[in-house]
Design a protein around this motif. Structure first.
Motif, PDB file in Angstrom:
ATOM      1  N   SER B 499      58.921 -42.540 -41.421  1.00  0.00           N
ATOM      2  CA  SER B 499      59.117 -43.988 -41.486  1.00  0.00           C
ATOM      3  C   SER B 499      58.697 -44.646 -40.186  1.00  0.00           C
ATOM      4  N   ASN B 500      58.142 -45.853 -40.305  1.00  0.00           N
ATOM      5  CA  ASN B 500      57.737 -46.604 -39.120  1.00  0.00           C
ATOM      6  C   ASN B 500      58.599 -47.869 -39.032  1.00  0.00           C
ATOM      7  N   SER B 501      59.025 -48.208 -37.807  1.00  0.00           N
ATOM      8  CA  SER B 501      59.846 -49.416 -37.643  1.00  0.00           C
ATOM      9  C   SER B 501      59.637 -49.980 -36.242  1.00  0.00           C
ATOM     10  N   THR B 502      60.011 -51.252 -36.071  1.00  0.00           N
ATOM     11  CA  THR B 502      59.855 -51.855 -34.733  1.00  0.00           C
ATOM     12  C   THR B 502      61.025 -51.500 -33.825  1.00  0.00           C
ATOM     13  N   ALA B 503      62.107 -50.993 -34.416  1.00  0.00           N
ATOM     14  CA  ALA B 503      63.274 -50.621 -33.598  1.00  0.00           C
ATOM     15  C   ALA B 503      63.966 -49.442 -34.254  1.00  0.00           C
ATOM     16  N   ILE B 504      64.684 -48.704 -33.453  1.00  0.00           N
ATOM     17  CA  ILE B 504      65.466 -47.594 -34.006  1.00  0.00           C
ATOM     18  C   ILE B 504      66.881 -47.667 -33.425  1.00  0.00           C
ATOM     19  N   PRO B 505      67.835 -47.033 -34.073  1.00  0.00           N
ATOM     20  CA  PRO B 505      69.196 -47.060 -33.536  1.00  0.00           C
ATOM     21  C   PRO B 505      69.227 -46.578 -32.086  1.00  0.00           C
ATOM     22  N   GLY B 506      70.010 -47.290 -31.291  1.00  0.00           N
ATOM     23  CA  GLY B 506      70.161 -46.883 -29.886  1.00  0.00           C
ATOM     24  C   GLY B 506      69.098 -47.454 -28.988  1.00  0.00           C
ATOM     25  N   ASN B 507      68.170 -48.253 -29.523  1.00  0.00           N
ATOM     26  CA  ASN B 507      67.135 -48.834 -28.671  1.00  0.00           C
ATOM     27  C   ASN B 507      66.972 -50.303 -29.023  1.00  0.00           C
ATOM     28  N   HIS B 513      66.916 -61.358 -31.492  1.00  0.00           N
ATOM     29  CA  HIS B 513      68.205 -61.997 -31.795  1.00  0.00           C
ATOM     30  C   HIS B 513      67.884 -63.425 -32.236  1.00  0.00           C
ATOM     31  N   ASN B 514      67.835 -63.630 -33.531  1.00  0.00           N
ATOM     32  CA  ASN B 514      67.429 -64.935 -34.047  1.00  0.00           C
ATOM     33  C   ASN B 514      68.552 -65.590 -34.841  1.00  0.00           C
ATOM     34  N   VAL B 515      68.469 -66.909 -34.902  1.00  0.00           N
ATOM     35  CA  VAL B 515      69.441 -67.658 -35.691  1.00  0.00           C
ATOM     36  C   VAL B 515      68.936 -67.729 -37.145  1.00  0.00           C
ATOM     37  N   MET B 526      75.093 -71.318 -39.760  1.00  0.00           N
ATOM     38  CA  MET B 526      74.091 -70.721 -38.877  1.00  0.00           C
ATOM     39  C   MET B 526      74.725 -69.539 -38.129  1.00  0.00           C
ATOM     40  N   ARG B 527      74.038 -68.432 -38.113  1.00  0.00           N
ATOM     41  CA  ARG B 527      74.566 -67.266 -37.400  1.00  0.00           C
ATOM     42  C   ARG B 527      73.431 -66.546 -36.683  1.00  0.00           C
ATOM     43  N   LEU B 528      73.799 -65.863 -35.598  1.00  0.00           N
ATOM     44  CA  LEU B 528      72.798 -65.086 -34.859  1.00  0.00           C
ATOM     45  C   LEU B 528      72.802 -63.650 -35.395  1.00  0.00           C
ATOM     46  N   LEU B 529      71.641 -63.182 -35.814  1.00  0.00           N
ATOM     47  CA  LEU B 529      71.552 -61.802 -36.313  1.00  0.00           C
ATOM     48  C   LEU B 529      70.550 -61.016 -35.472  1.00  0.00           C
ATOM     49  N   ALA B 530      70.827 -59.741 -35.366  1.00  0.00           N
ATOM     50  CA  ALA B 530      69.831 -58.862 -34.751  1.00  0.00           C
ATOM     51  C   ALA B 530      68.856 -58.499 -35.862  1.00  0.00           C
ATOM     52  N   SER B 531      67.580 -58.705 -35.625  1.00  0.00           N
ATOM     53  CA  SER B 531      66.653 -58.417 -36.709  1.00  0.00           C
ATOM     54  C   SER B 531      65.493 -57.563 -36.224  1.00  0.00           C
ATOM     55  N   PHE B 532      64.943 -56.788 -37.122  1.00  0.00           N
ATOM     56  CA  PHE B 532      63.765 -55.990 -36.803  1.00  0.00           C
ATOM     57  C   PHE B 532      63.042 -55.644 -38.106  1.00  0.00           C
ATOM     58  N   TRP B 533      61.912 -54.956 -37.965  1.00  0.00           N
ATOM     59  CA  TRP B 533      61.030 -54.732 -39.111  1.00  0.00           C
ATOM     60  C   TRP B 533      60.968 -53.247 -39.426  1.00  0.00           C
ATOM     61  N   VAL B 534      61.023 -52.957 -40.720  1.00  0.00           N
ATOM     62  CA  VAL B 534      61.041 -51.550 -41.130  1.00  0.00           C
ATOM     63  C   VAL B 534      60.054 -51.349 -42.281  1.00  0.00           C
ATOM     64  N   ASP B 535      59.771 -50.087 -42.596  1.00  0.00           N
ATOM     65  CA  ASP B 535      58.972 -49.850 -43.798  1.00  0.00           C
ATOM     66  C   ASP B 535      59.887 -49.388 -44.933  1.00  0.00           C
ATOM     67  N   HIS B 536      59.302 -49.032 -46.065  1.00  0.00           N
ATOM     68  CA  HIS B 536      60.129 -48.705 -47.244  1.00  0.00           C
ATOM     69  C   HIS B 536      61.012 -47.488 -47.050  1.00  0.00           C
ATOM     70  N   ASP B 537      60.622 -46.610 -46.104  1.00  0.00           N
ATOM     71  CA  ASP B 537      61.321 -45.314 -45.989  1.00  0.00           C
ATOM     72  C   ASP B 537      62.425 -45.290 -44.930  1.00  0.00           C
ATOM     73  N   TYR B 538      62.655 -46.435 -44.304  1.00  0.00           N
ATOM     74  CA  TYR B 538      63.611 -46.469 -43.186  1.00  0.00           C
ATOM     75  C   TYR B 538      65.015 -46.019 -43.615  1.00  0.00           C
ATOM     76  N   ALA B 539      65.488 -46.559 -44.754  1.00  0.00           N
ATOM     77  CA  ALA B 539      66.853 -46.200 -45.199  1.00  0.00           C
ATOM     78  C   ALA B 539      66.942 -44.715 -45.536  1.00  0.00           C
ATOM     79  N   ALA B 619      69.781 -58.007 -39.728  1.00  0.00           N
ATOM     80  CA  ALA B 619      68.888 -58.293 -40.851  1.00  0.00           C
ATOM     81  C   ALA B 619      67.655 -57.425 -40.686  1.00  0.00           C
ATOM     82  N   MET B 620      67.265 -56.724 -41.775  1.00  0.00           N
ATOM     83  CA  MET B 620      66.049 -55.898 -41.720  1.00  0.00           C
ATOM     84  C   MET B 620      64.981 -56.519 -42.604  1.00  0.00           C
TER      85      MET B 620
END
Lengths: 229, 812
Positions: B499-507, B513-515, B526-539, B619-620
């Motif tokens: 799997s490819n992603s822009t972030a991984i746990p622990g990093n 951090h977007n609203v 309105m809430r602030l969420l940590a967001s990043f990008w993942v592919d289909h296999d991340y979960a 949010a992913m």
């Protein structure tokens, strides 16, 4: 030199009160050699401690060189002791960790005598007592008689007005005992005042006068017929 | 007189070697520990102090609240620095720095992937102390595409050549001209760099948006000005500049924003406080813990105190053997003050020996200790006189009680052979032993609880499976060919999921951090969420579980407009049935102000940050398939779940595949579990230090007890002889002698347990997820301490118990 008037010493614990000295009137002149005798527990050592300003009396007057010293503080007593009194004990009481030389030097250190003078005086004294050749030895390396000679040297090093000797021969065999008594006798003849506690009538006879204590009181006094003053 | 004191001190030490050893060794260990820990404490407090302007530099930080969502970060926006320089006369300078990714640099045939590439304003050298080796600090970063490098990097790329004017290529995109070579920032700096590129290179630095916070901004205040006064002016600054933009982006005025309980506050953090006392999001490096460092300082003093207590205890216990000497000295004319002086001098002498020994030990073990606590400590020659300065107070402390006690002896009594402190002060000796063991048991309990908590964190259900995962890093460097690389890796039978992603746990590097907005019962929240990008296999690769809905799937072409939340995100929006709801994003795809994303699934909470931290709302998003516009097509991490039986061969395969796509650039990878364990570095470091403390405290206390046991056995020789004559057996005597020690232990435990419990409960409060302290910890610690104590006295007691009674009676 020493005069006591109704000198009394009482030891108190929670339950018992013991009168160690009871109304002692004693007069010791300069140059005297006084022997104190009596059975165990009669107060001989307590009297020596009070006379030596190691302990204060509970009541009564105590004049030393015409000065009333019975109410002295610990610090005053220490000053008075180091200037005027030399002690000789039955168990020698030398400091094991110090050499013969250093043991004898100790009172001079407390008197603030300069190092050069200390050396001369200590070596002279040890030579005079016949233990000069053992000056670098430690007490345990000497015989009992030699140890007591060192103790006498220490008592005399400050040229005290009086030497108090508490059973000085008690731990010695007769040969060494005789030696030490001869030494004390010589010192007395040279002018040192001596007060000695002893159990031995023979050694008591070295003194000019014998004071007999019983139950904290002076039972009687006798002159020994060799009074020089 | 001095000579006489030293002579007698030395000879008594030689004569009573066991006591001398216990005193000197105990004190030396105490001093060694104290010196090492205080060096660590000093190091931690020395961060950034090397900057000549350290006391005038403040970082502009941001604290905010949106709904239940609160954040504090060490970042601020691009225009804040220049604006504050213009608006506030007390601000005399500012500089901004920003970490700028992980470029692959090329110079001739050398290719390296670099981690410490930063951008900085050209005046960075006016603010921070960064000594130049080559180049001119006033002009080095004024031109775009200029870069200043450290000596180490100059050596790495250019060897002995002159680096000035050399050109680096970065990521096959831009060329940077080397304009300066500088010394490395010292290890006690809160940030480090290998490359500093000119801020002018990057358009973002001229951005006028006040709600994008990506820069570390440092302000230099006029000498003597109070930063708190400037702090008070910052709300007005926020209203003036942030207010209009809040209105533009969120559609509410600043007043409405604040009325609904939200907040946006700028504040200043002193440079010298950053390392120990600032624990914001996006700190540049792992911060130290001011509270822990303070506690260590206190414990170090305690350990020294334990060693001093040994000295006091043994000296008073040994008073019988020195009583006659004191009697004689007093008889021949010594005053009490002189005796006190003698024993204090003796104590200072012993302390001096102990300090010298301690310094020697410090020099020998410092390299090992530095590794053990993972901190580069150095003993400077200038420290030595300072350390020796402590000989006198420590000597006085350790020697005070014995000196006053011994000097109080009545010469008449001690020369008669009765009356010394041997019995009278036993309550004090016992009290001190109780104190020593209470401290030791407290530390032991602390060690056990820290260890349990660490084990708990390491074995806790993280909501993901950390085993058998290989993280290939910097995969953004092969960008467009990422799909090819993934396919190549998948060809290996041991690579189970890729799997490819822009972030991984622990990093946190690839996390934004977007609203975001969502309509709940009360309207648009309105809430602030940590967001990043993942592919289909991340979960699948992390074995995440779904709480509701589904994860991104190749079967659904519309998933690029979908979003997956975690449970924490659902909770802060206050909604019960999130599936199918729309999440509003303001990030703007293709320039749109508001974009709606459909919530298709909720993953069960998993630990994205360190397991000791609260799980944040996330949010992913699904990244593009290589052709998407406005969204990332690749991320910088490829995670591979491997078959544990084939790890080695799979790794070789990954390496071969990497070479295919990355050419000469080296493969960088981590085993996820090892890498994740780094997140408890500070806690593990604390655990190590407390463990060391506990061992030393017990050792010192046991040493003291050994001395006391020897003394007690000696003192009771006659009693033991009589008891044996009357029929006591060896075990009877052993029990007799050990009973007292057990009593002391019991009292120590009674004191230590509540103290340790209170302290450790407070420590555990630092963790969002923590253990329930087991009673076994207390029982275990008590048993260990008591066993050590009993074993310590056992030998002495046994010796006394088996001695010939005739000899012991004659001896008495």
């Amino acid at each position: 030199m020493i005069k006591t008037d109704g000198l009394t010493k009482v030891f108190r614990t929670e339950e018992i009160e013991t009168t160690a000295l009871n109304q002692i009137d004693l007069n010791i002149k300069e140059g005297e050699f006084v022997s104190i005798m009596g059975p165990s527990g009669c107060g001989k050592s307590t009297l020596m401690n009070v006379l030596g300003l190691l302990d204060n009396p509970s009541s009564g007057k105590f004049y030393f060189l015409d000065e009333e010293v019975s109410g002295y503080s610990e610090s005053q007593r220490a000053d008075f002791r180091k200037a005027n009194i030399g002690f000789v004990f039955q168990s020698f009481n030398l400091i094991d960790e110090l050499s013969v030389y250093e043991n004898v030097e100790l009172p001079l250190l407390y008197l603030g005598v300069p190092a050069g003078e200390r050396k001369t005086r200590v070596m002279d004294m040890l030579e005079r007592m016949g233990v000069g050749h053992r000056h670098s030895h430690f007490p345990q390396q000497l015989s009992g008689g030699q140890q007591q000679r060192v103790a006498v040297s220490r008592a005399l090093i400050t040229n005290p007005k009086i030497v108090l000797a508490d059973e000085p021969t008690g731990n010695l065999d007769s040969k060494h005992g005789d030696e030490v008594m001869g030494l004390l006798k010589d010192l007395n003849q040279q002018g040192t005042t001596i007060v000695m506690v002893t159990h031995s009538p023979a050694y008591a006879a070295y003194g000019n006068r014998t004071v007999n204590l019983f139950d904290g009181k002076i039972a009687d006094e006798q002159l020994n017929g060799n009074f020089h003053v | 007189m001095w000579l006489s004191y030293i002579k007698i001190a030395f000879r008594s030490l030689i004569k009573q070697r066991l006591y001398a050893f216990i005193n000197i060794a105990g004190l030396a260990i105490g001093v060694t520990t104290c010196v090492l820990i205080l060096m660590y404490v000093r190091y931690e407090h020395s961060y950034d102090e090397f900057n000549p302007l350290a006391e005038q530099i403040y970082r502009l930080d941001l604290q905010g609240k949106m709904g239940d969502n609160e954040f504090t970060m060490g970042l601020s926006c691009a225009p804040a620095g220049p604006t504050m320089l213009d608006d506030y006369p007390e601000v005399i300078n500012y500089t901004r720095i920003r970490h700028t990714g992980f470029p692959v640099l090329r110079y001739e045939d050398k290719v390296f992937s670099e981690e410490q590439w930063w951008q900085a304003d050209s005046n960075v050298f006016e603010v921070f102390e960064i000594p130049f080796v080559l180049g001119d600090p006033t002009t080095a970063l004024t031109q775009p595409f200029s870069v200043v490098i450290t000596e180490r990097m100059a050596q790495k790329y250019f060897g002995n050549e002159d680096p000035i004017g050399k050109i680096f290529n970065s990521d096959n995109r831009s060329d940077f001209n080397v304009t300066g070579v500088v010394k490395e920032l010292p290890s006690n700096s809160h940030w480090h760099f290998d490359f500093l590129s000119a801020m002018a290179t990057y358009g973002d630095s001229r951005n006028t948006i006040w709600v994008n916070n990506n820069f570390h901004t440092y302000l230099v205040l006029q000498e003597g000005s109070d930063y708190r006064q400037l702090d008070e002016k910052l709300p007005a600054l926020v209203r003036k500049y942030v207010g209009p933009q809040v209105e533009q982006f969120l559609g509410v005025t600043m007043d409405q924003f604040e009325e609904r309980g939200d907040a946006y506050r700028l504040f200043l953090t002193p440079l010298v406080d950053i390392h120990l006392n600032s624990h914001h999001d996006d700190e540049i490096e792992v911060s130290g813990d001011g509270e822990t460092v303070r506690i260590f300082g206190y414990i170090a003093i305690f350990i020294l105190l334990l060693a001093c207590i040994n000295y006091m205890n043994l000296s008073t216990a040994r008073s019988m053997s020195r009583a006659r000497e004191i009697g004689i000295r007093k008889t021949v004319g010594s005053k009490r003050g002189q005796i006190i002086f003698q024993f204090l001098a003796e104590s200072i002498f012993v302390t001096f020996i102990s300090f010298s020994l301690a310094l020697l030990i410090v020099v020998i073990i410092l390299p090992w200790f530095s590794i053990f606590i993972d901190t580069p400590l150095k003993l400077e020659w200038a420290d030595v006189p300072f350390i020796y300065l402590w000989v006198i107070p420590v000597g006085l402390l350790a020697g005070s009680y014995p000196a006053f006690l011994l000097s109080s002896f009545n010469p008449v009594k001690v020369l008669k052979g009765n009356g010394s402190a041997g019995s009278g002060s036993s309550w004090l000796r016992n009290g001190l032993v109780i104190f020593q063991f209470s401290v030791s048991i407290t530390l032991l309990i602390g060690t056990m609880i820290i260890r349990d908590q660490m084990n708990y964190l390491q074995t806790k259900d993280l909501g993901l499976n950390p085993d058998n995962l290989i993280i290939v890093k910097k995969t953004d460097d092969i960008g467009r060919t990422i799909q090819g690389f993934k396919s190549a890796v998948r060809e290996d039978p041991g690579a189970l999921i890729v799997s490819n992603s822009t972030a991984i746990p622990g990093n946190n590097d690839g996390v934004n951090h977007n609203v975001y907005g969502m309509v709940n019962e009360e309207g648009e929240a309105m809430r602030l969420l940590a967001s990043f990008w993942v592919d289909h296999d991340y979960a699948d690769v992390y074995e995440l579980s779904m709480q509701a809905g589904r994860f991104f799937s190749r079967e659904w072409g519309t998933d690029t407009n979908a979003v997956v939340l975690n449970e924490a995100a659902v909770k802060i929006f206050g909604i019960t049935d999130p599936i199918g709801k729309e999440l509003i994003t303001f990030a703007g795809r293709g320039g749109a102000d508001r974009t709606l994303l459909k919530v298709i699934g909720v993953v069960k909470d998993y630990h994205f940050d360190a397991p000791q931290q609260q799980i944040i709302p996330m949010a992913m998003h699904l990244m593009g398939d290589g052709n998407a516009r406005f969204i990332p097509n690749w991320g910088k991490f490829v995670t591979v779940r491997v078959d544990p039986d084939q790890t080695m061969s799979t790794l070789s395969h990954i390496e071969v595949s990497w070479k295919q796509f990355a050419n000469e650039q080296a493969l960088e990878y981590d085993h996820f579990d090892q890498y994740y364990a780094q997140l408890f570095r500070t806690e593990r470091q604390s655990g190590n230090i407390v463990f060391l403390f506990a061992v030393l405290a017990i050792f010192i206390a046991a040493l003291g007890l050994l001395g006391l046991a020897a003394f007690t056995a000696q003192k009771r020789t006659k009693e033991i002889g009589i008891r044996k004559v009357l029929g006591a057996s060896v075990p009877n005597i052993l029990v007799l002698l050990s009973k007292d020690t057990l009593k002391l232990m019991f009292l120590s435990i009674i004191i230590a347990v509540p103290v340790a419990n209170y302290a450790m409960q407070r420590w555990l409060e630092n963790f969002a997820y923590r253990i329930d302290v087991s009673i076994l910890v207390f029982i275990g610690s008590a048993l260990i301490a008591s066993s050590i104590a009993i074993l310590t006295v056992a030998w002495q007691s046994y010796q006394a118990a088996v001695a010939d009674p005739v000899k012991s009676l004659r001896y008495e």
